[in-house]
Design an enzyme around this catalytic site. Structure first.
Site, PDB file in Angstrom:
ATOM      1  N   ASP A  17       0.866  -1.163   0.000  1.00  0.00           N
ATOM      2  CA  ASP A  17       0.000   0.000   0.000  1.00  0.00           C
ATOM      3  C   ASP A  17       0.913   1.226   0.000  1.00  0.00           C
ATOM      4  O   ASP A  17       2.114   1.118   0.291  1.00  0.00           O
ATOM      5  CB  ASP A  17      -0.893  -0.041   1.244  1.00  0.00           C
ATOM      6  CG  ASP A  17      -1.815   1.157   1.348  1.00  0.00           C
ATOM      7  OD1 ASP A  17      -2.416   1.530   0.335  1.00  0.00           O
ATOM      8  OD2 ASP A  17      -1.894   1.727   2.452  1.00  0.00           O
ATOM      9  N   ASP A  19      -0.057   5.157   0.995  1.00  0.00           N
ATOM     10  CA  ASP A  19      -0.258   6.064   2.124  1.00  0.00           C
ATOM     11  C   ASP A  19      -0.392   5.273   3.417  1.00  0.00           C
ATOM     12  O   ASP A  19      -1.237   4.386   3.531  1.00  0.00           O
ATOM     13  CB  ASP A  19      -1.519   6.905   1.905  1.00  0.00           C
ATOM     14  CG  ASP A  19      -1.424   7.752   0.650  1.00  0.00           C
ATOM     15  OD1 ASP A  19      -0.529   8.605   0.591  1.00  0.00           O
ATOM     16  OD2 ASP A  19      -2.237   7.544  -0.271  1.00  0.00           O
TER      17      ASP A  19
END
Length: 230
Positions: A17, A19
């Site tokens: 991922d 953020d």
């Protein structure tokens, strides 16, 4: 599984991922929210107020930044939020401590790595040149790249396909429950990034990740990728 006795020291492919996992983008998001609040005559928010919402996306952040608005009114401001964020992107954020060393270690071991995020692809791609990742990131899937987004497994399955590595031989690392749900549905081992953004009520122990990890530094070592959850 992460603890196969004859598995390589590092996974063949590591997917992340963005953020809250690789990038501490909360300061950019705060600048965005506060510009929108300032335009409406509202005082600035503190970072700790917005930070837990960052991995939940623009709509969640707008619910904190402009809580006086109805849901439909906030929905109409998503495009404005993204436009302002594009101007703030990279001005205040940085990698989480240990991420650069982790990626260096993966590359030195011959591990392919890439990004699967719910951030719109054009914004995610704008991050790559800031860290010289364009030649290094093997695949990038954004929230609007495909017909589905996390927690649906499709983005992870397509990312694995594009790297040429079977899902079972990849590992996905993320800081939100939907990351772990997507990985499990894709048949991909997962690591819950405990250094990321979480609401007070979020409990990573219930996410059923194969591993929970406190710091990117741990993933710079082969032992960091081995399952040890109780």
């Amino acid at each position: 599984m992460l603890d196969k006795p004859h598995a390589p020291a590092f996974p063949r492919a590591a997917l992340f991922d963005l953020d809250g996992t690789l990038l501490d983008s909360a300061p950019d998001m705060l600048a965005t929210a506060n510009r929108m609040r300032d335009a409406r005559g509202l005082p600035p928010l503190a970072l700790e107020t917005l930070r837990p919402q960052v991995s939940k996306g623009a709509r969640a952040m707008l619910s904190v930044a402009l809580p006086m608005l109805e849901t439909d009114a906030r929905e109409a401001l998503v495009a404005e939020f993204l436009a302002v964020y594009r101007e703030e992107l990279g001005r205040h954020s940085d990698l989480f401590d240990g991420v650069a060393a982790m990626l260096d270690a993966l590359e030195a071991a011959g591990t392919i790595w890439g990004i699967v995020t719910n951030k719109p692809e054009y914004l995610a791609r704008a991050v790559l040149p800031q860290f010289d990742w364009e030649p290094r990131c093997a695949v990038l899937i954004g929230g609007d790249t495909l017909a589905e987004r996390k927690p649906h497994p499709l983005p992870l399955l397509v990312a694995a396909e594009r790297t040429g590595v079977a899902p079972a031989d990849c590992v996905y690392v993320g800081d939100d429950e939907r990351d772990i749900v997507a990985a499990r549905a894709a048949g991909m081992p997962s690591i819950a990034a405990l250094w990321g953004y979480r609401l007070d009520g979020d409990d990573p122990e219930t996410w059923q990740a194969d591993l929970r990890c406190e710091s990117p530094h741990a993933l710079s070592r082969p032992s960091g990728w081995r399952s040890r959850n109780p």
